[in-house]
Enzyme design. Structure first.
Site, PDB file in Angstrom:
ATOM      1  N   ASN A 213       0.838  -1.198   0.000  1.00  0.00           N
ATOM      2  CA  ASN A 213       0.000   0.000   0.000  1.00  0.00           C
ATOM      3  C   ASN A 213       0.871   1.245   0.000  1.00  0.00           C
ATOM      4  O   ASN A 213       1.721   1.413   0.882  1.00  0.00           O
ATOM      5  CB  ASN A 213      -0.907  -0.028   1.239  1.00  0.00           C
ATOM      6  CG  ASN A 213      -1.953   1.062   1.251  1.00  0.00           C
ATOM      7  OD1 ASN A 213      -1.985   1.926   0.381  1.00  0.00           O
ATOM      8  ND2 ASN A 213      -2.799   1.050   2.252  1.00  0.00           N
ATOM      9  N   ARG A 214       0.655   2.112  -0.959  1.00  0.00           N
ATOM     10  CA  ARG A 214       1.461   3.325  -1.054  1.00  0.00           C
ATOM     11  C   ARG A 214       0.931   4.456  -0.174  1.00  0.00           C
ATOM     12  O   ARG A 214       1.542   5.539  -0.135  1.00  0.00           O
ATOM     13  CB  ARG A 214       1.533   3.817  -2.506  1.00  0.00           C
ATOM     14  CG  ARG A 214       0.221   4.356  -3.041  1.00  0.00           C
ATOM     15  CD  ARG A 214       0.398   5.098  -4.370  1.00  0.00           C
ATOM     16  NE  ARG A 214       0.676   4.211  -5.479  1.00  0.00           N
ATOM     17  CZ  ARG A 214       0.901   4.629  -6.713  1.00  0.00           C
ATOM     18  NH1 ARG A 214       0.860   5.916  -7.004  1.00  0.00           N
ATOM     19  NH2 ARG A 214       1.139   3.768  -7.682  1.00  0.00           N
ATOM     20  N   ASP A 215      -0.173   4.243   0.526  1.00  0.00           N
ATOM     21  CA  ASP A 215      -0.809   5.320   1.289  1.00  0.00           C
ATOM     22  C   ASP A 215      -1.067   4.904   2.726  1.00  0.00           C
ATOM     23  O   ASP A 215      -2.076   5.270   3.318  1.00  0.00           O
ATOM     24  CB  ASP A 215      -2.125   5.731   0.603  1.00  0.00           C
ATOM     25  CG  ASP A 215      -2.668   7.060   1.095  1.00  0.00           C
ATOM     26  OD1 ASP A 215      -1.861   7.936   1.459  1.00  0.00           O
ATOM     27  OD2 ASP A 215      -3.897   7.231   1.125  1.00  0.00           O
ATOM     28  N   ASN A 216      -0.136   4.170   3.310  1.00  0.00           N
ATOM     29  CA  ASN A 216      -0.298   3.743   4.704  1.00  0.00           C
ATOM     30  C   ASN A 216      -0.066   4.920   5.648  1.00  0.00           C
ATOM     31  O   ASN A 216       1.018   5.505   5.666  1.00  0.00           O
ATOM     32  CB  ASN A 216       0.712   2.634   5.041  1.00  0.00           C
ATOM     33  CG  ASN A 216       0.267   1.274   4.558  1.00  0.00           C
ATOM     34  OD1 ASN A 216      -0.918   1.005   4.426  1.00  0.00           O
ATOM     35  ND2 ASN A 216       1.219   0.391   4.286  1.00  0.00           N
ATOM     36  N   HIS A 217      -1.077   5.260   6.419  1.00  0.00           N
ATOM     37  CA  HIS A 217      -0.920   6.274   7.452  1.00  0.00           C
ATOM     38  C   HIS A 217      -1.981   6.071   8.527  1.00  0.00           C
ATOM     39  O   HIS A 217      -2.898   5.249   8.374  1.00  0.00           O
ATOM     40  CB  HIS A 217      -0.960   7.696   6.875  1.00  0.00           C
ATOM     41  CG  HIS A 217      -2.189   8.024   6.098  1.00  0.00           C
ATOM     42  ND1 HIS A 217      -3.374   8.379   6.699  1.00  0.00           N
ATOM     43  CD2 HIS A 217      -2.422   8.080   4.761  1.00  0.00           C
ATOM     44  CE1 HIS A 217      -4.278   8.645   5.773  1.00  0.00           C
ATOM     45  NE2 HIS A 217      -3.740   8.457   4.583  1.00  0.00           N
TER      46      HIS A 217
END
Length: 312
Positions: A213-217
Site C-alpha cells: 500500500n502506497r498510502d499507509n498512514h
C-alpha cells in the site's frame, strides 16, 4: 433516491486537479449514484462525507439494515485498483467490499463504526510517546496482515507494480532536478535508490511480491466493531513487504513525536521486513515529496526527514 450534492471541497478539487475530466466526473455523478443506489437497493443514512480528496462517499443502509458506504472515486492510477485489494483482503483487517461496478469504479463498502482514526484515538494514561508506540504497533501489525498474494479476477484492475513506479520516479527526479537545483543532490540520490531497489525487485521470487500500500498512514486505520481496527482507502501496489513502510515511516518521521532509529526499527520489526529495505523505501518516498514540494520551506523540511531516515 434523490442525489445528495457533492461536497464543495471535493467538487473543487476535481475541477482544479483534473480539468475537463474532473468536470465530466462531476456532471455524471448524480446519474451514477442514483442508478447504483437503485441497483444495489440502498438508502441514504446521512450526508456525504467531506474529508475525502476526489471521492464521493455517502453513508447508506442496505435493504437488510446493514450500514454501508457508497464510494465513487475520480479514478486515477493510484486508486483504480482499490476494489482489487479489498476483494483480496475479503474483510480480513479491512472494510468489506459488498459490491463493485466496473464501469464507474464505484464500490459499496462496509461502514466501519465508530470509525475513529487511529491518529485521533485516545490512549488514556499513556504519554504522547507511549501512545505513539502503541499506534505504530497497531498500524504495522495490520499492514503486515494485509500484505498478501493477489488473486486475479475479471473486471478488477491489476495494481501497478513497484518496478514500474521506480522507473517513473527516476524519470521524474531527473526532470525535477532541472527546476530545483538546490535539491539536485537529493534528487540524484533518489535516482540511485530507484536503480538499487529495481535491481533487487527484479531478483525477487514471485512469492516475495504481494499487495502492498502506497498510502499507509494513521488516518486510514479506523475503529470498528467486527474487528478493533480496519483499514480503509488502500492504494495498492504489487511490491515486497518493505514497501509498506515507505510512506508510513515518512509520515511518522515528519510529524513525530518519535523518529530516527527507534521509528525505523519499530516499523521494520512490525512489518516483518528487512530494515535496510524499509529505510530505502522511506528515503525514496521522501525524495518524491522533495521533488513535488510546493515551496522552498517544504523542500527544506522534507530534506530534514530524508537526513533523519538516512542516519537512523
Amino acid at each position: 433516491m434523490s442525489f445528495a450534492p457533492i461536497p464543495a471541497t471535493v467538487r473543487q478539487r476535481a475541477l482544479d486537479w483534473y480539468g475537463d475530466r474532473g468536470r465530466d466526473w462531476v456532471d455524471a455523478l448524480p446519474a451514477t449514484v442514483t442508478g447504483l443506489a437503485a441497483a444495489w437497493d440502498v438508502h441514504p443514512a446521512g450526508d456525504p462525507f467531506t474529508g475525502g480528496t476526489t471521492a464521493y462517499v455517502l453513508p447508506l443502509d442496505r435493504a437488510d439494515g446493514t450500514p454501508a458506504v457508497l464510494k465513487v472515486d475520480l479514478s486515477d492510477e493510484e486508486n483504480r485498483s482499490e476494489p482489487t485489494a479489498l476483494r483480496a483482503y475479503d474483510g480480513d483487517g479491512a472494510v468489506r467490499l459488498f459490491e463493485y461496478d466496473p464501469d464507474s469504479g464505484a464500490m459499496l463498502l462496509e461502514r466501519a463504526r465508530p470509525g475513529t482514526a487511529l491518529l485521533d484515538h485516545e490512549f488514556p494514561g499513556l504519554s504522547e510517546q507511549h501512545a505513539a508506540r502503541e499506534r505504530f504497533a497497531i498500524a504495522c501489525d495490520l499492514f503486515r496482515r494485509l500484505w498478501r498474494t493477489p488473486v486475479p479476477a475479471a473486471d478488477y484492475p491489476e495494481p501497478p507494480k513497484a518496478v514500474d513506479l521506480l522507473k517513473g520516479w527516476a524519470e521524474h527526479f531527473d526532470t525535477a532536478a532541472g527546476r530545483s537545483p538546490d535539491v539536485a543532490n537529493e534528487l540524484a540520490l533518489g535516482v540511485d535508490l530507484c536503480d538499487a531497489l529495481a535491481d533487487a525487485d527484479a531478483d525477487a521470487d514471485a512469492d516475495e511480491i504481494g499487495i502492498a500500500n502506497r498510502d499507509n498512514h494513521l488516518s486510514n486505520v479506523v475503529t470498528a466493531v467486527r474487528e478493533p481496527w480496519l483499514l480503509i482507502d488502500p492504494k495498492p501496489v504489487l511490491a515486497e513487504r518493505a514497501f509498506d513502510g515507505g510512506y508510513f515511516l515518512f509520515k511518522q518521521q515528519f510529524h513525530g513525536p518519535i523518529g530516527g532509529t527507534e521509528l525505523l526499527h519499530a516499523v521494520a520489526d512490525g512489518l516483518g521486513a528487512d530494515l535496510e529495505r524499509v529505510r530505502a523505501w522511506a528515503m525514496l518516498t521522501t525524495v518524491a515529496q522533495i521533488a513535488d514540494a510546493g515551496s522552498a520551506a517544504d523542500r527544506e523540511a522534507y530534506t530534514g526527514v530524508l537526513r533523519a531516515v538516512e542516519r537512523a
